[in-house]
Scaffold this motif. Sequence first.
Motif, PDB file in Angstrom:
ATOM      1  N   LEU A  25      -1.752  10.720  -4.837  1.00 58.00           N
ATOM      2  CA  LEU A  25      -2.826  10.104  -5.440  1.00 58.00           C
ATOM      3  C   LEU A  25      -3.494   9.000  -4.462  1.00 58.00           C
ATOM      4  O   LEU A  25      -2.925   8.595  -3.439  1.00 58.00           O
ATOM      5  CB  LEU A  25      -1.932   8.965  -6.658  1.00 58.00           C
ATOM      6  CG  LEU A  25      -2.806   8.320  -7.412  1.00 58.00           C
ATOM      7  CD1 LEU A  25      -3.468   8.989  -8.557  1.00 58.00           C
ATOM      8  CD2 LEU A  25      -2.213   7.240  -8.162  1.00 58.00           C
TER       9      LEU A  25
ATOM     10  N   GLN B  75      -6.611  12.667  -7.393  1.00 58.50           N
ATOM     11  CA  GLN B  75      -5.342  13.254  -7.207  1.00 58.50           C
ATOM     12  C   GLN B  75      -5.380  14.621  -6.511  1.00 58.50           C
ATOM     13  O   GLN B  75      -6.659  15.059  -6.614  1.00 58.50           O
ATOM     14  CB  GLN B  75      -4.475  13.026  -8.208  1.00 58.50           C
ATOM     15  CG  GLN B  75      -4.960  14.261  -9.217  1.00 58.50           C
ATOM     16  CD  GLN B  75      -4.421  15.629  -9.127  1.00 58.50           C
ATOM     17  OE1 GLN B  75      -3.105  15.861  -8.619  1.00 58.50           O
ATOM     18  NE2 GLN B  75      -5.316  16.615  -9.688  1.00 58.50           N
TER      19      GLN B  75
ATOM     20  N   GLU C 244      -3.207  10.090 -11.980  1.00 66.00           N
ATOM     21  CA  GLU C 244      -4.690   9.762 -11.925  1.00 66.00           C
ATOM     22  C   GLU C 244      -5.256   9.319 -12.997  1.00 66.00           C
ATOM     23  O   GLU C 244      -5.946   8.111 -12.998  1.00 66.00           O
ATOM     24  CB  GLU C 244      -5.330  11.217 -11.566  1.00 66.00           C
ATOM     25  CG  GLU C 244      -7.068  11.240 -11.400  1.00 66.00           C
ATOM     26  CD  GLU C 244      -7.624  12.462 -11.106  1.00 66.00           C
ATOM     27  OE1 GLU C 244      -8.045  12.897 -10.403  1.00 66.00           O
ATOM     28  OE2 GLU C 244      -7.518  13.446 -12.043  1.00 66.00           O
TER      29      GLU C 244
ATOM     30  N   GLN D 220      -6.920   5.494 -13.270  1.00 69.45           N
ATOM     31  CA  GLN D 220      -8.119   5.327 -13.671  1.00 69.45           C
ATOM     32  C   GLN D 220      -8.418   4.499 -14.755  1.00 69.45           C
ATOM     33  O   GLN D 220      -9.315   3.624 -15.116  1.00 69.45           O
ATOM     34  CB  GLN D 220      -8.907   6.826 -14.007  1.00 69.45           C
ATOM     35  CG  GLN D 220      -9.065   7.722 -12.788  1.00 69.45           C
ATOM     36  CD  GLN D 220      -9.588   8.931 -12.953  1.00 69.45           C
ATOM     37  OE1 GLN D 220      -9.762   9.237 -14.294  1.00 69.45           O
ATOM     38  NE2 GLN D 220      -9.966   9.648 -11.764  1.00 69.45           N
TER      39      GLN D 220
END
Length: 226
Positions: free
Chosen positions: A59, A74, A138, A142
Amino acid sequence: MATELGDAYASWHGALKILTRGAPELEEWQDQRYRFAHRIGELLVTETSGQPAITGPVLYGVYLAGTGPTYVGQTEQGDRRLRDLPVGESHHLANTVPPEIWERVIVVQWPNLLGQLPPREQEQAEELGPRVCGLVLEHQTQLLMRPPLNSRRRQRDGQWRHRELAASRSLGAIHADRLPTLHERTRAAWDELAAINHSDSASGLAVSPFGRVIFPAAMVTPAGER
């Protein structure tokens, strides 16, 4: 603000015209950009005195000084993807914000954290596999950090559309609740790397048992210096 941004764009445009005003200048500009991008790519993946070379799932995230977390991604192929990240041959990030202004790049080798998970969650991770586990991390990262370059999608009409990350039906979002401890441990490893100051690393690189951080903007040298 509009005038300031317009002036900055004009200065950038003018500088590029000078840097590419003839074949010799263009070649030197190309050489300089690739030398820097290659150096960043090498630092992101190669073996160091404190860590073996990076391969497999990771990541990663890029920070800008005035923005903070700007992009989170990622990959299952850490060596290939991270080397390409600053070059931009298959990654859009470097086409939008050049690596010369990246404040830091964080890389977390999350498979190194699997041994810290409860047995049931280790089974879940094995069942999901590295691709979906990476997508889960991911998505969660985010959602937590809201990096601007992950928050919009390009449209064919030349406009951008906002992404509702919380409403996502991606694989990462669908399975996000299955790996709570892995997300917690990954975030702790990320935060540890994010807390390192570039002045604490003479080489521009710092490592932990679970990843590394580099500081591209601090490594920029004047034109012509190698």
